[in-house]
Design a protein around this motif. Structure first.
Motif, PDB file in Angstrom:
ATOM      1  N   GLU A 142       0.748  -1.161   0.096  1.00 56.04           N
ATOM      2  CA  GLU A 142      -0.056  -0.024  -0.003  1.00 56.04           C
ATOM      3  C   GLU A 142       0.873   1.565  -0.119  1.00 56.04           C
ATOM      4  O   GLU A 142       0.596   2.255  -0.727  1.00 56.04           O
ATOM      5  N   ARG A 143       1.653   1.305   0.707  1.00 54.96           N
ATOM      6  CA  ARG A 143       2.985   2.228   0.874  1.00 54.96           C
ATOM      7  C   ARG A 143       4.106   2.069   1.737  1.00 54.96           C
ATOM      8  O   ARG A 143       3.843   1.085   2.762  1.00 54.96           O
ATOM      9  N   LEU A 144       5.033   2.529   1.923  1.00 52.64           N
ATOM     10  CA  LEU A 144       6.149   2.515   2.829  1.00 52.64           C
ATOM     11  C   LEU A 144       5.835   3.824   3.764  1.00 52.64           C
ATOM     12  O   LEU A 144       6.054   4.935   3.121  1.00 52.64           O
ATOM     13  N   ALA A 145       5.959   3.961   5.049  1.00 56.62           N
ATOM     14  CA  ALA A 145       5.873   5.042   5.935  1.00 56.62           C
ATOM     15  C   ALA A 145       7.056   5.579   5.944  1.00 56.62           C
ATOM     16  O   ALA A 145       8.270   4.800   6.061  1.00 56.62           O
ATOM     17  N   SER A 146       7.461   6.864   6.460  1.00 57.31           N
ATOM     18  CA  SER A 146       8.609   7.350   6.950  1.00 57.31           C
ATOM     19  C   SER A 146       9.042   6.740   8.291  1.00 57.31           C
ATOM     20  O   SER A 146       8.107   6.745   9.040  1.00 57.31           O
ATOM     21  N   ILE A 147      10.320   6.650   8.470  1.00 56.56           N
ATOM     22  CA  ILE A 147      10.807   6.137   9.779  1.00 56.56           C
ATOM     23  C   ILE A 147      10.165   7.074  10.994  1.00 56.56           C
ATOM     24  O   ILE A 147       9.919   6.489  12.047  1.00 56.56           O
ATOM     25  N   GLU A 148      10.280   8.249  10.753  1.00 56.12           N
ATOM     26  CA  GLU A 148      10.009   9.129  11.551  1.00 56.12           C
ATOM     27  C   GLU A 148       8.611   9.026  12.020  1.00 56.12           C
ATOM     28  O   GLU A 148       8.307   9.021  13.213  1.00 56.12           O
ATOM     29  N   THR A 149       7.694   8.941  11.036  1.00 59.75           N
ATOM     30  CA  THR A 149       6.179   8.965  11.250  1.00 59.75           C
ATOM     31  C   THR A 149       5.958   7.742  12.140  1.00 59.75           C
ATOM     32  O   THR A 149       5.068   7.628  13.065  1.00 59.75           O
ATOM     33  N   VAL A 150       6.689   6.441  11.963  1.00 54.02           N
ATOM     34  CA  VAL A 150       6.240   5.063  12.572  1.00 54.02           C
ATOM     35  C   VAL A 150       6.939   5.233  13.819  1.00 54.02           C
ATOM     36  O   VAL A 150       6.297   4.811  14.988  1.00 54.02           O
ATOM     37  N   LYS A 151       8.006   6.028  14.148  1.00 54.19           N
ATOM     38  CA  LYS A 151       8.469   6.183  15.634  1.00 54.19           C
ATOM     39  C   LYS A 151       7.360   6.954  16.377  1.00 54.19           C
ATOM     40  O   LYS A 151       7.253   6.797  17.571  1.00 54.19           O
ATOM     41  N   LYS A 152       6.883   8.120  15.935  1.00 52.47           N
ATOM     42  CA  LYS A 152       5.946   9.004  16.498  1.00 52.47           C
ATOM     43  C   LYS A 152       4.897   8.152  16.792  1.00 52.47           C
ATOM     44  O   LYS A 152       4.088   8.295  17.593  1.00 52.47           O
ATOM     45  N   ASP A 153       4.143   7.259  15.870  1.00 50.01           N
ATOM     46  CA  ASP A 153       2.979   6.663  16.090  1.00 50.01           C
ATOM     47  C   ASP A 153       3.256   5.561  17.092  1.00 50.01           C
ATOM     48  O   ASP A 153       2.323   5.437  17.924  1.00 50.01           O
ATOM     49  N   LEU A 154       4.409   4.885  17.390  1.00 46.14           N
ATOM     50  CA  LEU A 154       4.772   4.069  18.344  1.00 46.14           C
ATOM     51  C   LEU A 154       4.702   4.769  19.783  1.00 46.14           C
ATOM     52  O   LEU A 154       4.179   4.140  20.755  1.00 46.14           O
ATOM     53  N   THR A 155       5.252   5.868  19.645  1.00 39.97           N
ATOM     54  CA  THR A 155       5.257   6.500  20.848  1.00 39.97           C
ATOM     55  C   THR A 155       3.653   7.197  21.506  1.00 39.97           C
ATOM     56  O   THR A 155       3.702   6.776  22.503  1.00 39.97           O
ATOM     57  N   ASN A 156       3.217   7.637  20.490  1.00 40.59           N
ATOM     58  CA  ASN A 156       1.745   7.892  20.820  1.00 40.59           C
ATOM     59  C   ASN A 156       0.789   7.010  21.319  1.00 40.59           C
ATOM     60  O   ASN A 156      -0.271   7.189  22.006  1.00 40.59           O
ATOM     61  N   LEU A 157       0.959   5.699  20.759  1.00 40.33           N
ATOM     62  CA  LEU A 157       0.285   4.433  21.115  1.00 40.33           C
ATOM     63  C   LEU A 157       0.612   3.985  22.673  1.00 40.33           C
ATOM     64  O   LEU A 157      -0.122   3.171  23.465  1.00 40.33           O
ATOM     65  N   GLY A 158       1.686   4.375  23.283  1.00 36.35           N
ATOM     66  CA  GLY A 158       2.039   3.981  24.408  1.00 36.35           C
ATOM     67  C   GLY A 158       3.400   2.914  24.438  1.00 36.35           C
ATOM     68  O   GLY A 158       3.765   2.963  25.765  1.00 36.35           O
ATOM     69  N   PHE A 159       3.950   2.761  23.477  1.00 41.40           N
ATOM     70  CA  PHE A 159       5.050   1.910  23.367  1.00 41.40           C
ATOM     71  C   PHE A 159       6.295   2.616  23.992  1.00 41.40           C
ATOM     72  O   PHE A 159       6.622   3.871  23.940  1.00 41.40           O
TER      73      PHE A 159
END
Length: 291
Positions: free
Chosen positions: A204-221
């Motif tokens: 579907e796409r490749l996300a940017s590494i910074e976006t992924v890191k931000k998403d993981l942080t926001n989820l509570g990881f």
């Protein structure tokens, strides 16, 4: 706004259908290049792996992921989110005593083939979407996703589901390719390779590494560690076009029909190689974190 959302959902459904068709038909290609049916790239460790022996590098990736999961020694539960035919699950079952494994995939063929290979082992593959599994919350000690979340665009819903089914302090490891910058900032060559890669490998796409890191942080990881292992993965990437070409030539010489998915796989491997040359735009990462 509603129209844009509906269009995105429709595109996502079409991509899912294409992805399932691809893996239902192209799994044979992976069997040709990996006797253990590992459907991912490998990890090269100088003087420990032979760069000319593809299977050792593919299993080394399994080892690196499991090492970062740091599962309990005596009894542990592990889920592979997008497991293929269970290559990593079987590796884990051989290496770790007392482990129970589950995997999910949308491919009926992979469920049938994978469960046949897991017969008499403490592992099972379910026909489920890794964004919406049937597992209860707080079930697993560890979760992994090796080159699977790219098929749904590294969507935050995938990370959210992994978080839900992990036990408190459970570990999550992702091994995948990511963009180093947003798609709008890619140069013409990078953008072309990226578009073709996604098309031929049903990503579907490749996300940017910074976006992924931000998403993981926001989820509570927490304890999020991002490792760029592109140079470790590169030797195995070089193998892929030659392996698939060899598979196709074997089919031709034995007068067997060649599937459309095999050609897509060959073209996708070429664009994966081309993408890897754009080192400022693409990278392969190991991401580990704790719930």
């Amino acid at each position: 706004m509603e129209s844009i959302t509906l269009n995105h959902q429709e595109n996502s459904r079409e991509n899912t259908i294409e992805m399932v068709d691809f893996y239902n038909e192209a799994t044979e290609d992976y069997a040709f290049r990996s006797k253990d049916l590992n459907m991912h790239f490998g990890y090269y460790r100088p003087f420990l792996n032979n760069p000319f022996r593809r299977n050792t590098m593919l299993n080394e990736m399994n080892h690196q992921v499991l090492k970062r999961l740091n599962l309990p020694k005596n009894k542990a539960s592990l889920v592979d989110l997008g497991c293929g035919v269970g290559g990593t699950m079987r590796y884990a079952l051989k290496k770790i005593k007392g482990i129970t494994t589950f995997g999910v995939t949308l491919s009926p063929f992979q469920v049938q083939k994978g469960n046949a290979l897991l017969k008499h082992l403490k592992g099972s593959i379910l026909l489920e979407n890794y964004n919406h599994t049937s597992f209860k919350s707080n079930t697993f000690d560890g979760a992994l996703a090796i080159e699977s979340f790219c098929h749904s665009g590294h969507d935050k819903h995938s990370f959210k589901e992994a978080y839900r089914i992990l036990k408190p302090n459970g570990r999550f490891v992702i091994a995948d390719a990511f963009l180093k910058k947003e798609t709008s900032k890619l140069c013409y060559g990078s953008k072309y390779a990226y578009k073709k890669l996604c098309s031929h490998w049903s990503l579907e796409r490749l996300a940017s590494i910074e976006t992924v890191k931000k998403d993981l942080t926001n989820l509570g990881f927490k304890n999020i560690k991002v490792e760029d292992v592109s140079f470790r993965v590169a030797p195995s990437v070089l193998h892929v076009p030659f392996a698939i070409t060899g598979f196709i030539l074997k089919k031709i010489f034995t007068l067997q029909s060649l599937k459309r998915e095999s050609l897509h796989n060959l073209k996708g491997s070429f664009y994966a190689l081309l993408s890897g040359l754009h080192m400022k735009s693409f990278g392969y990462y190991l991401i580990s974190c704790t719930k």
